[in-house]
Design an enzyme around this catalytic site. Structure first.
Site, PDB file in Angstrom:
ATOM      1  N   LYS A 175       0.845  -1.188   0.000  1.00 39.49           N
ATOM      2  CA  LYS A 175       0.000   0.000   0.000  1.00 39.49           C
ATOM      3  C   LYS A 175       0.884   1.242   0.000  1.00 39.49           C
ATOM      4  O   LYS A 175       1.367   1.681   1.045  1.00 39.49           O
ATOM      5  CB  LYS A 175      -0.937   0.045   1.212  1.00 39.49           C
ATOM      6  CG  LYS A 175      -1.999   1.151   1.085  1.00 39.49           C
ATOM      7  CD  LYS A 175      -2.515   1.624   2.421  1.00 39.49           C
ATOM      8  CE  LYS A 175      -1.585   2.548   3.125  1.00 39.49           C
ATOM      9  NZ  LYS A 175      -1.401   3.868   2.438  1.00 39.49           N
TER      10      LYS A 175
ATOM     11  N   GLU B 284       9.820   0.961  10.984  1.00 40.69           N
ATOM     12  CA  GLU B 284      10.888   1.961  10.856  1.00 40.69           C
ATOM     13  C   GLU B 284      10.209   3.309  10.983  1.00 40.69           C
ATOM     14  O   GLU B 284       9.468   3.721  10.089  1.00 40.69           O
ATOM     15  CB  GLU B 284      11.617   1.798   9.518  1.00 40.69           C
ATOM     16  CG  GLU B 284      12.947   2.522   9.466  1.00 40.69           C
ATOM     17  CD  GLU B 284      12.806   3.926   8.910  1.00 40.69           C
ATOM     18  OE1 GLU B 284      12.818   4.877   9.733  1.00 40.69           O
ATOM     19  OE2 GLU B 284      12.677   4.082   7.692  1.00 40.69           O
TER      20      GLU B 284
ATOM     21  N   CYS C 271      13.625  10.876   7.835  1.00 40.89           N
ATOM     22  CA  CYS C 271      13.608  10.439   9.227  1.00 40.89           C
ATOM     23  C   CYS C 271      15.008  10.420   9.823  1.00 40.89           C
ATOM     24  O   CYS C 271      15.155  10.495  11.049  1.00 40.89           O
ATOM     25  CB  CYS C 271      12.960   9.063   9.339  1.00 40.89           C
ATOM     26  SG  CYS C 271      13.721   7.807   8.303  1.00 40.89           S
TER      27      CYS C 271
ATOM     28  N   GLU D  26       9.603  15.620  15.950  1.00 39.58           N
ATOM     29  CA  GLU D  26      10.065  15.505  14.565  1.00 39.58           C
ATOM     30  C   GLU D  26       9.308  16.513  13.691  1.00 39.58           C
ATOM     31  O   GLU D  26       8.097  16.406  13.518  1.00 39.58           O
ATOM     32  CB  GLU D  26       9.852  14.083  14.050  1.00 39.58           C
ATOM     33  CG  GLU D  26      10.479  13.850  12.689  1.00 39.58           C
ATOM     34  CD  GLU D  26      10.378  12.404  12.245  1.00 39.58           C
ATOM     35  OE1 GLU D  26      11.327  11.917  11.594  1.00 39.58           O
ATOM     36  OE2 GLU D  26       9.352  11.763  12.527  1.00 39.58           O
TER      37      GLU D  26
END
Length: 481
Positions: free
Chosen positions: A177, A251, A285, A385
């Site tokens: 997906k 992750e 990231c 973040e």
């Protein structure tokens, strides 16, 4: 125009179950680029059914590993043949600067493919041991089953193939997906898989949103889930998988620290952080977004980083002269902008950038590359973040405090140490609780495991360890004598 009429279901192009469409809009011009089908729960059901059938009854899971390796090599050759086109597609669709699409999107994907081929060639699919009672034991590594793969928009091919390729090498079947921000980048992989000639049912590609992703995660036919994305979404997926004891690899996010030691050259550090901190316009990231500088040299480090960021060109991602492109979507532009405003409210000193559009740009989802100084590690801009071109420079007194600040984060994905003494840098790196650390640079090594400590995830990708995540271990004890 980027137009797809069909989904890739069970290794075949097929009409979607509904007429829902995903509009693709340029992050640069804000103009429509085309559309693709939006998969539904019914499409997921069809894809999982095909994957289960292919795994249980088809040849793929029982094939010799060398046959699967040959199929992946065919896929790699077909992918490499389209590198230029694929780099431009990713930049057009999600706004990555074209230089980065060549290097860090498609180029890195090609290198990772090669590394997985090498890892699989020597992987111990089956080995014999001497058992506790002297009789032989066969230890087998068998495919985990049907894998649901959910990937983000920021590096759509690289992150996808970090999961898809080891799953295929292990003999798994896959329902992928892709993110709704990059549906065409996902579906083009269906074309390349077609060229590789995989058996029917082995791979499906279904662009869709979060609700359909959750349906895939909880589908009883799925044996393992592999996800890259936000930590918040990862927690939700982990909870769902935990309920059914479904295998999962996550992750997730990062807030990586670059520790600048007092013997490092600030100019060289700034040039290295241009890539390590601002790759993909900061939408990474692994970005080194917290820069820890010794108080005695703090002003030098701030000035060097400010000069580097102030000299970056921002604009059309298809222009190779531009280092920074737009954010992927208006919501991301607004999110990053809100953090820039928050940094000022928290009392950080704005050195470069700030709220609003970069000079000379009046359309597109752009933000100003921004540097904050006098940042305390307790500020939200240092803890959360941001996922954009926003850097925080944090002062420290002594290496022990630098390590403490680096580790004072819920994340632990990446990090760097900058020093004139590489061996001493390695000593410092050993004390940092993060999955990967670079000395005087940050580059992923595709022969080595990649993943995070703490809230940055579960499991590892790349190297032989990347294949480990898609196998189940079986011991077969033979009769004594």
């Amino acid at each position: 125009m980027l137009e797809y009429k069909e989904l890739y279901v069970g290794g075949r192009w097929a009409a979607p179950a509904s007429d829902r469409r995903i509009r693709v809009v340029s992050p640069h011009s804000e103009q429509p680029l085309g559309s693709t089908p939006e998969a539904t729960e019914q499409d997921v059901d069809r894809a999982v059914e095909a994957a289960c059938r292919a795994f249980d009854d088809g040849p793929w899971s029982r094939a010799d590993p060398a046959e699967r390796l040959a199929a992946v090599q065919r896929f790699a050759a077909a992918y490499l043949a389209r590198q230029e086109e694929l780099a431009e597609l990713i930049s057009t669709e999600m706004g990555a600067p074209l230089w980065f699409s060549h290097v860090g999107q498609v180029g890195a994907t090609a290198m990772a493919l090669e590394a997985f081929v090498e890892a699989a060639d020597g992987y111990p699919w089956e080995e014999r041991r001497v058992g506790s009672f002297g009789s032989p034991v066969v230890v087998r590594r068998e495919p985990a089953g049907v894998v649901g793969v959910i990937t983000p928009w920021n590096v759509p091919h690289f992150v996808t193939l970090a999961k898809l390729v080891p799953a295929l090498l292990a003999g798994c079947t896959v329902v992928l997906k892709p993110a709704p921000e990059t549906p065409a980048s996902g579906l083009v992989l269906g074309e390349i898989l077609d060229e590789a000639g995989l058996p029917e049912g082995v791979v499906s590609v279904l662009p869709a949103g979060r609700e359909v992703g959750e349906h895939l995660v909880t589908h009883p036919g799925v044996d393992k889930v592999a996800f890259t994305g936000s930590t918040a979404a990862g927690r939700r997926i982990a909870a769902l998988c935990g309920h059914d004891l479904r295998r999962v690899t996550l992750e997730l996010g990062g807030k990586s620290a670059a520790i600048v030691l007092d013997d490092a050259d600030p100019g060289e550090v700034a040039q290295g952080l241009q890539m390590a901190s601002l790759m993909n316009s900061g939408q990474a990231c692994i970005a080194q977004s917290r820069i820890l500088a010794p108080r005695a040299r703090y002003a030098e480090v701030v000035d060097a980083i400010a000069a580097m960021v102030d000299g970056l060109t921002v604009g059309d991602p298809l222009d190779m002269a531009n280092y920074i492109g737009p954010m992927v979507a208006r919501r991301q532009q607004e999110r990053v902008g809100s953090y820039i405003e928050l940094g000022e409210q928290e009392g950080a000193r704005l050195v470069v950038g700030g709220p609003g559009m970069p000079d000379g740009l009046d359309t597109g989802w752009y933000v100003r590359p921004t540097v904050f100084a006098d940042v305390d590690n307790g500020m939200r801009i240092a803890r959360e973040e941001i996922f954009g071109p926003v850097l925080c420079v944090i002062p420290y007194d002594g290496e022990d405090e630098a390590v403490r600040i680096a580790n004072d984060s819920e994340y632990g994905l990446a990090g760097t140490v900058w020093t004139a003494d590489v061996e001493h840098g390695v000593d410092v790196a050993r004390r940092v609780r993060t999955g990967t650390v670079g000395i005087n640079q940050y580059l992923l090594d595709f022969n080595s495991p990649f993943g995070g400590f703490k809230a940055s995830g579960i499991g590892r990708e790349f190297g032989p360890e990347g294949i480990d995540g898609y196998v189940e271990l079986k011991s077969v004890a033979l009769p004594m004598g």
